[in-house]
Design an enzyme around this catalytic site. Structure first.
Site, PDB file in Angstrom:
ATOM      1  CG  HIS A  63      32.767  41.303  38.262  1.00  0.00           C
ATOM      2  ND1 HIS A  63      32.774  41.460  39.572  1.00  0.00           N
ATOM      3  CD2 HIS A  63      33.227  39.992  38.018  1.00  0.00           C
ATOM      4  CE1 HIS A  63      33.131  40.517  40.235  1.00  0.00           C
ATOM      5  NE2 HIS A  63      33.369  39.533  39.455  1.00  0.00           N
TER       6      HIS A  63
ATOM      7  CD  GLU B  88      33.691  32.727  41.678  1.00  0.00           C
ATOM      8  OE1 GLU B  88      34.629  33.451  40.789  1.00  0.00           O
ATOM      9  OE2 GLU B  88      32.574  33.214  41.421  1.00  0.00           O
TER      10      GLU B  88
ATOM     11  CG  ASP C 243      36.270  36.126  43.266  1.00  0.00           C
ATOM     12  OD1 ASP C 243      36.925  37.161  43.567  1.00  0.00           O
ATOM     13  OD2 ASP C 243      35.482  36.302  42.451  1.00  0.00           O
TER      14      ASP C 243
END
Length: 208
Positions: free
Chosen positions: A47, A152, A178
């Site tokens: 990310h 996730e 997530d």
């Protein structure tokens, strides 16, 4: 090849505590993490925007002070995971793993033969530029490299037992944001459904 005390502690059932860095890319961040008493640091490339040269510098800084380092790789395809290991990471965390097949492909990618198909380079960052017999290095590297998979998604939750039973998977990393999104309850991390899902993942990991 240096030992992996985090992996060894986990294998004994002991707790380890680390932190994740994304925007903090100063080499001094590694020493701050170590001085704070953490067992390891995760550098997040899923990310965040750190390039390969920045990651290489951070890994070198961490190795020089004896701090265990893990990279959350942006994906399990391509050459990135093995490249991070070549640069000196002690292990990898793979996001969005949803099947045993994907987990097996990951292990194959980051382990040397006979456990996998990772390409061999020696006398570089991951062995601290120390010449040694290749056979000894390969065996030690396979044993020391930590492979963690992120569960996730709803699909991963359903396949949890298959995923955690793959030889070479050392740890499970639960991605609560997530997972809650995939279950249709975004951000409701303390909801009964989320708590139950996490407990189910814990149980599968313990059984494996």
């Amino acid at each position: 090849m240096r030992a992996n005390p985090v992996k060894e502690a986990l294998a004994r059932g002991e707790a380890v505590v680390g932190t994740m860095l994304g925007e903090l890319t100063s080499a001094g961040a590694c020493r701050i993490v170590k001085e704070a008493g953490y067992d390891f640091v995760i550098f997040d490339t899923e990310h965040h925007a750190s390039g390969i040269e920045t990651v290489a510098r951070l890994l070198r800084s961490a190795r020089d002070i004896g701090l265990q380092t893990y990279i959350r790789a942006p994906g399990f395809r391509g050459q990135w995971p093995a490249r991070y290991l070549d640069l000196g990471a002690d292990g990898l965390i793979f996001p969005h793993v949803e099947s045993g097949e994907q987990a097996r492909a990951i292990v194959e990618q980051v382990k040397y033969a006979p456990d996998g198909k990772r390409g061999l380079a020696t006398d570089i960052a991951h062995d601290d530029y120390h010449a040694q017999p290749a056979a000894e290095f390969v065996k030690a590297a396979n044993a020391a490299t930590l492979v963690a998979v992120q569960i996730e998604t709803a699909a991963a939750l359903q396949a949890r037992e298959e995923i955690v039973s793959v030889p070479g998977v050392d740890a499970v990393f639960i991605g609560p944001n997530d997972l809650s999104l995939s279950l249709g309850i975004p951000g409701q991390l303390d909801s009964p459904e989320m708590v139950s899902a996490i407990e189910e993942i814990f149980a599968a990991a313990d059984a494996a």
